[in-house]
Design a protein around this motif. Structure first.
Motif, PDB file in Angstrom:
ATOM      1  N   TYR A   1      19.014  25.827 -38.793  1.00 39.90           N
ATOM      2  CA  TYR A   1      19.642  25.361 -37.553  1.00 39.90           C
ATOM      3  C   TYR A   1      19.966  26.568 -36.671  1.00 39.90           C
ATOM      4  CZ  TYR A   1      23.073  22.990 -34.550  1.00 39.90           C
ATOM      5  OH  TYR A   1      23.769  22.478 -33.475  1.00 39.90           O
ATOM      6  N   TYR A   2      19.191  26.748 -35.625  1.00 39.84           N
ATOM      7  CA  TYR A   2      19.259  27.953 -34.792  1.00 39.84           C
ATOM      8  C   TYR A   2      20.631  28.217 -34.160  1.00 39.84           C
ATOM      9  CZ  TYR A   2      19.137  30.075 -30.155  1.00 39.84           C
ATOM     10  OH  TYR A   2      19.445  30.771 -29.031  1.00 39.84           O
ATOM     11  N   PRO A   3      21.308  27.219 -33.539  1.00 38.62           N
ATOM     12  CA  PRO A   3      22.570  27.540 -32.848  1.00 38.62           C
ATOM     13  C   PRO A   3      23.660  28.090 -33.755  1.00 38.62           C
ATOM     14  CG  PRO A   3      21.728  25.404 -32.163  1.00 38.62           C
ATOM     15  CD  PRO A   3      20.920  25.810 -33.353  1.00 38.62           C
TER      16      PRO A   3
ATOM     17  N   PRO B   1      22.367  32.467 -33.984  1.00 39.96           N
ATOM     18  CA  PRO B   1      21.420  32.819 -32.929  1.00 39.96           C
ATOM     19  C   PRO B   1      20.637  34.095 -33.229  1.00 39.96           C
ATOM     20  CG  PRO B   1      23.566  32.262 -32.016  1.00 39.96           C
ATOM     21  CD  PRO B   1      23.739  32.379 -33.494  1.00 39.96           C
TER      22      PRO B   1
ATOM     23  N   HIS C   1      13.511  32.529 -31.772  1.00 33.33           N
ATOM     24  CA  HIS C   1      13.848  31.399 -32.622  1.00 33.33           C
ATOM     25  C   HIS C   1      12.889  30.254 -32.366  1.00 33.33           C
ATOM     26  CE1 HIS C   1      15.888  30.366 -28.829  1.00 33.33           C
ATOM     27  NE2 HIS C   1      15.690  29.124 -29.203  1.00 33.33           N
TER      28      HIS C   1
ATOM     29  N   SER D   1      12.839  25.913 -33.287  1.00 37.33           N
ATOM     30  CA  SER D   1      13.620  24.808 -33.833  1.00 37.33           C
ATOM     31  C   SER D   1      12.774  23.814 -34.615  1.00 37.33           C
ATOM     32  CB  SER D   1      14.332  24.064 -32.695  1.00 37.33           C
ATOM     33  OG  SER D   1      15.150  24.943 -31.965  1.00 37.33           O
TER      34      SER D   1
ATOM     35  N   HIS E   1      24.996  19.606 -29.816  1.00 35.67           N
ATOM     36  CA  HIS E   1      25.486  20.981 -29.677  1.00 35.67           C
ATOM     37  C   HIS E   1      24.339  21.932 -29.363  1.00 35.67           C
ATOM     38  CE1 HIS E   1      26.712  24.958 -31.460  1.00 35.67           C
ATOM     39  NE2 HIS E   1      27.727  24.732 -30.655  1.00 35.67           N
ATOM     40  N   HIS E   2      23.211  21.740 -30.028  1.00 34.47           N
ATOM     41  CA  HIS E   2      22.029  22.566 -29.747  1.00 34.47           C
ATOM     42  C   HIS E   2      21.558  22.347 -28.313  1.00 34.47           C
ATOM     43  CE1 HIS E   2      17.650  23.769 -30.978  1.00 34.47           C
ATOM     44  NE2 HIS E   2      18.176  24.581 -30.083  1.00 34.47           N
TER      45      HIS E   2
ATOM     46  N   ARG F   1      23.802  24.105 -25.790  1.00 40.28           N
ATOM     47  CA  ARG F   1      23.700  25.557 -25.776  1.00 40.28           C
ATOM     48  C   ARG F   1      22.347  26.056 -25.287  1.00 40.28           C
ATOM     49  NH1 ARG F   1      26.189  28.915 -30.590  1.00 40.28           N
ATOM     50  NH2 ARG F   1      25.155  30.408 -29.216  1.00 40.28           N
ATOM     51  N   GLU F   2      21.356  25.195 -25.297  1.00 36.35           N
ATOM     52  CA  GLU F   2      20.006  25.619 -24.927  1.00 36.35           C
ATOM     53  C   GLU F   2      19.903  25.818 -23.417  1.00 36.35           C
ATOM     54  OE1 GLU F   2      16.170  26.772 -25.937  1.00 36.35           O
ATOM     55  OE2 GLU F   2      17.820  26.237 -27.270  1.00 36.35           O
TER      56      GLU F   2
ATOM     57  N   LYS G   1      16.733  23.054 -21.473  1.00 38.21           N
ATOM     58  CA  LYS G   1      16.934  21.785 -22.179  1.00 38.21           C
ATOM     59  C   LYS G   1      15.705  20.892 -22.130  1.00 38.21           C
ATOM     60  CE  LYS G   1      21.971  21.702 -21.490  1.00 38.21           C
ATOM     61  NZ  LYS G   1      22.036  23.143 -21.205  1.00 38.21           N
TER      62      LYS G   1
ATOM     63  N   ARG H   1      33.189  29.240 -34.068  1.00 39.28           N
ATOM     64  CA  ARG H   1      31.763  28.926 -34.177  1.00 39.28           C
ATOM     65  C   ARG H   1      31.480  27.885 -35.264  1.00 39.28           C
ATOM     66  NH1 ARG H   1      28.698  34.135 -36.836  1.00 39.28           N
ATOM     67  NH2 ARG H   1      30.100  34.509 -38.600  1.00 39.28           N
TER      68      ARG H   1
END
Length: 529
Positions: free
Chosen positions: A191-193, A196, A200, A202, A229-230, A233-234, A237, A321
């Protein structure tokens, strides 16, 4: 040159020792030289330790939990390969997918081709597969926390994960919940977020999430906060949705639909049927309901067990976080609380999330760390061994007893025993024998009662009507202890003899008794003895 050195005595000669540079304390500059104590115990790393631990775990879980670990998995896989077996109403209505049973069907087919399809291997190897998958999840959880928080927190998270009595109890069982939990941990590792990096992708974690949803659609509940959430933060999008999210979801769903359509013999989307029957139509309520607060007051408390104080301490001391993981836990408990039918295993996928907070708490306890670790180990060990070796083991011991009856008749070429289970439906994991069915009302019929409910309303009357003459009687009756009084007249009139009494549980409840009784007719009893 020597004169110059004489004038400047502070200049080092070639024979002098090299200057020792100050060690940087920042994690950006240092490499972890020392291991955390787990590497080196079994050679390479945590991997070997995890595999050995989960295989032992697999062998030491010898009890029954819920019917689904047999009737929704092994029984279906058995039917796919050997072309006989029993299908529950869920498979007739198309609310279960074949992706999960297919894993075991492949194993069964290989065993069949090699002529090693013994009962022991058919039961054991699917559980070994789950044990190996659980071990991989343990390893990935350890390495994820190691990257996020360092070796100390990783070590204690790993310790808490292995200590968890509920993980021990569930992870090697052939339940979709167990597969869902393992896939959730594997997806969380990618899970990238959460961690970081400059570069990356996904696709790995999204693929694993999609597979988890195919295996059990409720996996989307756990992952919805993490996916949102991902997305939040992206930066790009639209690209995330169109280039990764939608393609992966579409490929997974289409593949699942094609596979299920082949086995069902018609076009079908089982994920939609699952939601329609269980949520929209409330069919799941047929199997019991609980108050809205059950997960908060009982369910979660039991599942997390002795870790609860450590978990709460870790929640208050965690950094921002980790807030998304807490949101996922809270969201999952909230959504499941809105559903009437509740079970402990439904919230099992969030348990590894909780272990991360437990690991952070253990590091900060310091002087209380050793007493806390001893308490966790002792309390969880007791619960794990009792539930894995003692509680509800009777139904599995019973099947071993009945198998011996069948094997004893084979050399004599006698007919197979006709066994009738007068027990709550799906109490045992077997196949090709008569039991009381409990199909829910799918037609809206007023005053509907399933077969099991009709039987328990008046057991003696049901037996008299079902078996009007002795030629129709089964050779064996299997029942829980509380029923014996209610049908004693029938047993005496038809000369049934108690053949075995098998321990099941110290905590009988409702129609389930402490012991299981096996009765056989007098002629059968004489032959078998």
């Amino acid at each position: 040159m020597e004169r110059i050195r004489g004038r400047f005595p502070f200049v080092m000669s070639r024979s002098s020792e090299p200057v020792k540079l100050r060690t940087r304390k920042s994690k950006l500059y240092c490499k972890e030289k020392a291991d955390d104590g787990l590497h080196g115990v079994f050679g390479d790393s945590v991997t070997v330790c995890s595999i050995i631990f989960r295989l032992v775990n697999c062998l030491l879980v010898q009890t029954s939990y819920v019917p689904d670990e047999y009737w929704q998995s092994l029984e279906i896989s058995h039917g796919m390969v050997f072309k006989y077996g029993y299908e529950c109403w869920e498979w007739k209505e198309g609310i279960r997918g074949y992706t999960y049973p297919l894993f075991f069907a492949v194993i069964y087919k290989i065993l069949h081709l090699l002529r090693y399809d013994t009962v022991q291997l058919l039961v054991l190897l699917p559980r070994v597969l789950h044990a190996l998958l659980a071990a991989l999840a343990d390893v990935k959880l350890y390495h994820l926390v190691r990257k996020l928080e360092g070796p100390d927190v990783a070590k204690w998270t790993y310790f808490c994960q292995l200590c968890s009595w509920f993980t021990w109890y569930c992870c090697t069982r052939t339940l979709t919940n167990s597969m869902e939990t393992s896939l959730t941990v594997l997806a969380l590792y990618y899970y990238y977020p959460l961690r970081p990096a400059k570069t990356h992708s996904s696709w790995r974690y999204l693929s694993l999430v999609s597979l988890a949803v195919v295996v059990r659609p409720t996996a989307l509940i756990v992952w919805l906060p993490l996916l949102l959430h991902h997305l939040w933060r992206e930066d790009n999008k639209i690209k995330l949705i169109t280039h990764q999210g939608l393609p992966i979801a579409a490929v997974t769903l289409v593949t699942s639909a094609l596979m299920d359509s082949i086995f069902y013999g018609k076009w079908i989307i089982v994920q939609w049927n699952f939601v329609k029957f269980n949520v929209l139509h409330g069919v799941a309520e047929f199997y019991g309901t609980h108050p809205w607060h059950w997960y908060l007051t009982q369910g979660f408390v039991v599942v997390i067990g002795p870790h609860l104080p450590v978990f709460l301490h870790g929640c208050f001391s965690a950094s921002s976080r980790h807030r998304v993981l807490l949101m996922s836990i809270a969201w999952t408990l909230l959504i499941y609380s809105l559903l009437a039918h509740k079970e402990f295993r439904f919230i099992y996928p969030v348990l590894p999330f909780c272990m991360i907070f437990c690991g952070m708490s253990m590091v900060k306890l310091r002087r209380w760390r050793r007493p806390a670790a001893a308490a966790l180990l002792g309390l969880n060990l007791g619960a794990a061994l009792y539930t894995g070796l003692v509680h509800q083991r009777g139904v599995l011991d019973l099947m071993g007893h009945l198998q011996q009856l069948c094997d004893a008749r084979m050399p004599q070429k006698s007919p197979e025993p006709a066994v009738l289970f007068l027990m709550p439906c799906h109490s045992t994991p077997f196949y090709r024998m008569r039991f009381l069915e409990c199909t829910p009302d799918l037609t809206g019929q007023e005053g509907y009662e399933d077969e099991a409910a009709l039987f328990y309303t008046d057991p003696l009357h049901w037996l008299t009507v079902t078996f009007p003459n002795t030629s129709m009687l089964p050779s064996h009756l299997v029942l829980f202890e509380p029923l014996e009084k209610d049908i004693s007249v029938f047993l005496d009139e038809n000369k049934f003899v108690k053949q075995a009494e098998i321990f099941h549980t110290h905590f009988p409840e409702g129609r389930v008794g402490k012991n299981i009784l096996v009765y056989s007719d007098s002629q059968t009893a004489a032959v078998e003895h």
